[in-house]
Write a protein that holds these residues in place. Structure first.
Motif, PDB file in Angstrom:
ATOM      1  N   SER A   1       0.713  -1.218   0.083  1.00 52.40           N
ATOM      2  CA  SER A   1      -0.013   0.214  -0.042  1.00 52.40           C
ATOM      3  C   SER A   1       0.916   1.297   0.188  1.00 52.40           C
ATOM      4  O   SER A   1       0.529   2.352  -0.532  1.00 52.40           O
ATOM      5  N   LEU A   2       1.777   1.288   0.826  1.00 52.73           N
ATOM      6  CA  LEU A   2       2.855   2.264   0.651  1.00 52.73           C
ATOM      7  C   LEU A   2       3.591   2.607  -0.534  1.00 52.73           C
ATOM      8  O   LEU A   2       3.718   4.009  -1.013  1.00 52.73           O
ATOM      9  N   THR A   3       3.878   1.614  -0.911  1.00 50.82           N
ATOM     10  CA  THR A   3       4.503   1.608  -2.269  1.00 50.82           C
ATOM     11  C   THR A   3       3.593   2.382  -3.507  1.00 50.82           C
ATOM     12  O   THR A   3       3.917   2.979  -4.175  1.00 50.82           O
ATOM     13  N   GLN A   4       2.313   2.008  -3.412  1.00 50.35           N
ATOM     14  CA  GLN A   4       1.406   2.214  -4.338  1.00 50.35           C
ATOM     15  C   GLN A   4       1.176   3.712  -4.108  1.00 50.35           C
ATOM     16  O   GLN A   4       0.873   4.528  -5.197  1.00 50.35           O
ATOM     17  N   ILE A   5       0.851   4.067  -2.915  1.00 51.25           N
ATOM     18  CA  ILE A   5       0.919   5.590  -2.559  1.00 51.25           C
ATOM     19  C   ILE A   5       2.005   6.325  -3.084  1.00 51.25           C
ATOM     20  O   ILE A   5       1.908   7.545  -3.807  1.00 51.25           O
ATOM     21  N   GLU A   6       3.113   6.097  -2.857  1.00 52.99           N
ATOM     22  CA  GLU A   6       4.555   6.549  -3.383  1.00 52.99           C
ATOM     23  C   GLU A   6       4.350   6.766  -4.993  1.00 52.99           C
ATOM     24  O   GLU A   6       4.759   7.780  -5.482  1.00 52.99           O
ATOM     25  N   SER A   7       4.152   5.639  -5.548  1.00 46.41           N
ATOM     26  CA  SER A   7       4.129   5.633  -7.059  1.00 46.41           C
ATOM     27  C   SER A   7       2.986   6.582  -7.302  1.00 46.41           C
ATOM     28  O   SER A   7       3.216   7.318  -8.354  1.00 46.41           O
ATOM     29  N   GLN A   8       1.678   6.881  -6.962  1.00 48.22           N
ATOM     30  CA  GLN A   8       0.913   7.432  -7.388  1.00 48.22           C
ATOM     31  C   GLN A   8       1.181   9.049  -7.027  1.00 48.22           C
ATOM     32  O   GLN A   8       0.875   9.782  -7.881  1.00 48.22           O
ATOM     33  N   ARG A   9       1.740   9.419  -5.807  1.00 48.73           N
ATOM     34  CA  ARG A   9       2.191  10.631  -5.588  1.00 48.73           C
ATOM     35  C   ARG A   9       3.268  11.080  -6.725  1.00 48.73           C
ATOM     36  O   ARG A   9       3.099  12.271  -7.162  1.00 48.73           O
ATOM     37  N   ALA A  10       4.136  10.124  -7.008  1.00 47.33           N
ATOM     38  CA  ALA A  10       5.226  10.581  -8.260  1.00 47.33           C
ATOM     39  C   ALA A  10       4.665  10.844  -9.527  1.00 47.33           C
ATOM     40  O   ALA A  10       4.921  11.817 -10.216  1.00 47.33           O
ATOM     41  N   ILE A  11       3.698  10.007  -9.786  1.00 44.51           N
ATOM     42  CA  ILE A  11       2.959  10.337 -11.120  1.00 44.51           C
ATOM     43  C   ILE A  11       2.334  11.674 -11.222  1.00 44.51           C
ATOM     44  O   ILE A  11       2.121  12.340 -12.228  1.00 44.51           O
ATOM     45  N   GLN A  12       1.513  11.861  -9.863  1.00 38.60           N
ATOM     46  CA  GLN A  12       0.817  12.833  -9.788  1.00 38.60           C
ATOM     47  C   GLN A  12       1.845  14.221  -9.894  1.00 38.60           C
ATOM     48  O   GLN A  12       1.349  15.332 -10.507  1.00 38.60           O
ATOM     49  N   GLU A  13       2.884  14.128  -9.482  1.00 42.07           N
ATOM     50  CA  GLU A  13       4.101  15.361  -9.325  1.00 42.07           C
ATOM     51  C   GLU A  13       4.530  15.532 -10.905  1.00 42.07           C
ATOM     52  O   GLU A  13       4.427  16.605 -11.408  1.00 42.07           O
ATOM     53  N   VAL A  14       4.698  14.455 -11.527  1.00 45.08           N
ATOM     54  CA  VAL A  14       4.981  14.584 -12.956  1.00 45.08           C
ATOM     55  C   VAL A  14       3.804  15.133 -13.957  1.00 45.08           C
ATOM     56  O   VAL A  14       3.977  16.191 -14.677  1.00 45.08           O
ATOM     57  N   GLN A  15       2.844  14.833 -13.663  1.00 48.77           N
ATOM     58  CA  GLN A  15       1.451  15.398 -14.358  1.00 48.77           C
ATOM     59  C   GLN A  15       1.545  16.678 -13.971  1.00 48.77           C
ATOM     60  O   GLN A  15       1.106  17.533 -15.152  1.00 48.77           O
ATOM     61  N   ALA A  16       1.444  17.141 -12.693  1.00 46.19           N
ATOM     62  CA  ALA A  16       1.324  18.665 -12.632  1.00 46.19           C
ATOM     63  C   ALA A  16       2.462  19.396 -12.859  1.00 46.19           C
ATOM     64  O   ALA A  16       2.274  20.497 -13.512  1.00 46.19           O
ATOM     65  N   ALA A  17       3.719  19.046 -13.236  1.00 44.05           N
ATOM     66  CA  ALA A  17       4.827  19.688 -13.584  1.00 44.05           C
ATOM     67  C   ALA A  17       4.712  19.873 -14.935  1.00 44.05           C
ATOM     68  O   ALA A  17       4.801  20.983 -15.796  1.00 44.05           O
ATOM     69  N   MET A  18       4.005  18.872 -16.002  1.00 43.33           N
ATOM     70  CA  MET A  18       3.859  18.922 -17.351  1.00 43.33           C
ATOM     71  C   MET A  18       2.797  19.871 -17.643  1.00 43.33           C
ATOM     72  O   MET A  18       2.908  20.778 -18.556  1.00 43.33           O
ATOM     73  N   ILE A  19       1.905  19.725 -16.957  1.00 42.49           N
ATOM     74  CA  ILE A  19       0.548  20.887 -17.174  1.00 42.49           C
ATOM     75  C   ILE A  19       0.966  22.404 -16.609  1.00 42.49           C
ATOM     76  O   ILE A  19       0.737  23.368 -17.539  1.00 42.49           O
ATOM     77  N   ILE A  20       1.839  22.523 -15.754  1.00 42.35           N
ATOM     78  CA  ILE A  20       2.188  24.038 -15.330  1.00 42.35           C
ATOM     79  C   ILE A  20       3.087  24.220 -16.437  1.00 42.35           C
ATOM     80  O   ILE A  20       3.153  25.524 -17.120  1.00 42.35           O
ATOM     81  N   ALA A  21       4.037  23.416 -16.918  1.00 43.70           N
ATOM     82  CA  ALA A  21       4.829  23.804 -18.065  1.00 43.70           C
ATOM     83  C   ALA A  21       4.124  24.258 -19.389  1.00 43.70           C
ATOM     84  O   ALA A  21       4.484  25.243 -20.207  1.00 43.70           O
ATOM     85  N   LYS A  22       3.078  23.443 -19.561  1.00 44.03           N
ATOM     86  CA  LYS A  22       2.349  23.980 -20.712  1.00 44.03           C
ATOM     87  C   LYS A  22       1.491  25.193 -20.514  1.00 44.03           C
ATOM     88  O   LYS A  22       1.369  25.893 -21.458  1.00 44.03           O
ATOM     89  N   LYS A  23       1.297  25.284 -19.353  1.00 48.24           N
ATOM     90  CA  LYS A  23       0.263  26.658 -18.861  1.00 48.24           C
ATOM     91  C   LYS A  23       1.128  27.901 -19.275  1.00 48.24           C
ATOM     92  O   LYS A  23       0.565  29.014 -19.485  1.00 48.24           O
ATOM     93  N   PHE A  24       2.415  27.563 -18.476  1.00 50.51           N
ATOM     94  CA  PHE A  24       3.372  28.971 -18.728  1.00 50.51           C
ATOM     95  C   PHE A  24       4.751  28.434 -19.359  1.00 50.51           C
ATOM     96  O   PHE A  24       5.421  28.282 -18.905  1.00 50.51           O
ATOM     97  N   PRO A  25       4.534  28.398 -20.885  1.00 49.53           N
ATOM     98  CA  PRO A  25       5.557  27.998 -21.537  1.00 49.53           C
ATOM     99  C   PRO A  25       6.655  29.042 -21.372  1.00 49.53           C
ATOM    100  O   PRO A  25       6.462  30.301 -21.347  1.00 49.53           O
ATOM    101  N   ARG A  26       7.915  28.641 -21.867  1.00 54.14           N
ATOM    102  CA  ARG A  26       9.164  29.869 -21.646  1.00 54.14           C
ATOM    103  C   ARG A  26       9.039  30.835 -22.689  1.00 54.14           C
ATOM    104  O   ARG A  26       8.659  30.104 -24.051  1.00 54.14           O
ATOM    105  N   ASP A  27       9.626  31.965 -22.477  1.00 53.49           N
ATOM    106  CA  ASP A  27       9.538  32.813 -23.566  1.00 53.49           C
ATOM    107  C   ASP A  27      11.123  32.965 -23.827  1.00 53.49           C
ATOM    108  O   ASP A  27      11.959  33.280 -22.990  1.00 53.49           O
ATOM    109  N   PRO A  28      11.598  32.220 -24.806  1.00 48.59           N
ATOM    110  CA  PRO A  28      12.903  32.172 -25.273  1.00 48.59           C
ATOM    111  C   PRO A  28      13.648  33.422 -25.254  1.00 48.59           C
ATOM    112  O   PRO A  28      14.894  33.310 -24.756  1.00 48.59           O
ATOM    113  N   ILE A  29      12.979  34.520 -25.716  1.00 51.24           N
ATOM    114  CA  ILE A  29      13.813  35.932 -25.641  1.00 51.24           C
ATOM    115  C   ILE A  29      14.017  36.189 -24.378  1.00 51.24           C
ATOM    116  O   ILE A  29      15.316  36.736 -23.928  1.00 51.24           O
TER     117      ILE A  29
END
Length: 272
Positions: free
Chosen positions: A21-49
């Motif tokens: 159960s602890l392993t599953q919780i940690e795995s789900q937490r890691a997945i959610q962190e990755v998904q959240a990071a990708m959503i934020i990156a898409k929402k606030f893309p870098r301005d190369p200039i």
């Protein structure tokens, strides 16, 4: 036949080991962190200039520029490249980039370590997995087994820095890195002070950290240390950064006596 009816609302997972159960919780937490990071990156893309402006502005700092470049020999030609400090600064200012070093496994003899860099916005990733033996080589004591956790940590950090640099440079556009290097060169040229004090400090550093004497430095430069020019002083600083980051070894730059050479070869065998 049993006279009891099973409870349809009973948890089906109550008999599973708690560790699962602890392993599953940690795995789900890691997945959610990755998904959240990708959503934020898409929402606030870098301005190369804007990102490039921040990188160039960071490279105008003298303290960063002094440790930003190193030299290493390749095919008889001296090549200049960005140090791990410059690579980290570029990644931070470029934005939407995660990077770091993590220990995957450790036993009594070695650690398995992973260095990574991930451009979240473009989903480009560089990963390098390597093994770090728990030993340190010194000229006085030879090979010494590391037991103190702090010594092991420092060895992993030192070995991981070179791989982390390669990972970061693998996800950052090459022309961005080149422009940052040029700005660091301009900053160094504008702030360099070749005085007896700075020359002595650099010579003492070579002696204390790499056992390189003043005579060896002078043989490399083909002149007395007191007479070196700003360009030669910068060259020595790049060589120092290269040695400090493990990108080259003293025998690549200086004439080493047989005793020193044997010790250096043993160290290279351990680190390879």
């Amino acid at each position: 036949m049993s006279n009891e009816i099973a409870n349809i609302f009973a948890s089906k997972e109550k008999d599973e080991p708690k560790s699962n159960s602890l392993t599953q919780i940690e795995s789900q937490r890691a997945i959610q962190e990755v998904q959240a990071a990708m959503i934020i990156a898409k929402k606030f893309p870098r301005d190369p200039i804007s990102a490039m402006d921040r990188i160039l502005n960071a490279c105008t700092r003298q303290t960063l520029a002094e440790g930003a470049l190193y030299s290493y020999p390749r095919g008889g030609v001296e090549v200049t490249g960005p140090s791990i400090r410059l690579a980290e600064a570029i990644a931070q200012e470029w934005g939407n980039v995660q990077f770091g070093i993590r220990e995957l496994e450790q036993n009594d003899k070695e650690s398995i370590v992973e260095a990574f860099a991930w451009d979240i916005e473009r989903n480009t990733r560089q990963i390098k997995t390597f093994t770090v033996p728990h030993v340190r080589f010194t000229k006085k004591n030879g090979l010494t087994k590391l037991i103190d956790p702090r010594d092991i940590y420092e060895m992993i950090a030192n070995q991981g820095a070179r791989r982390l640099r390669a990972c970061i440079l693998g996800v950052i556009p090459g022309d961005v890195v080149e422009q940052a290097q040029k700005q660091c060169e301009v900053t160094l040229a504008a702030h360099i002070e070749v005085t007896p004090e700075t020359i002595k400090k650099l010579a003492d550093t070579f002696k204390a950290e790499f056992s390189i004497t003043t005579e060896q430095l002078q043989e490399r430069l083909q002149c007395k240390l007191e007479a070196i020019r700003p360009a030669q002083y910068l060259q020595l600083r790049k060589i120092y950064t290269s040695l400090r980051d493990g990108m080259s070894k003293p025998s690549d730059w200086f004439v080493i006596e047989d005793k020193q050479s044997d010790s250096a070869n043993k160290l290279n065998e351990v680190l390879s």
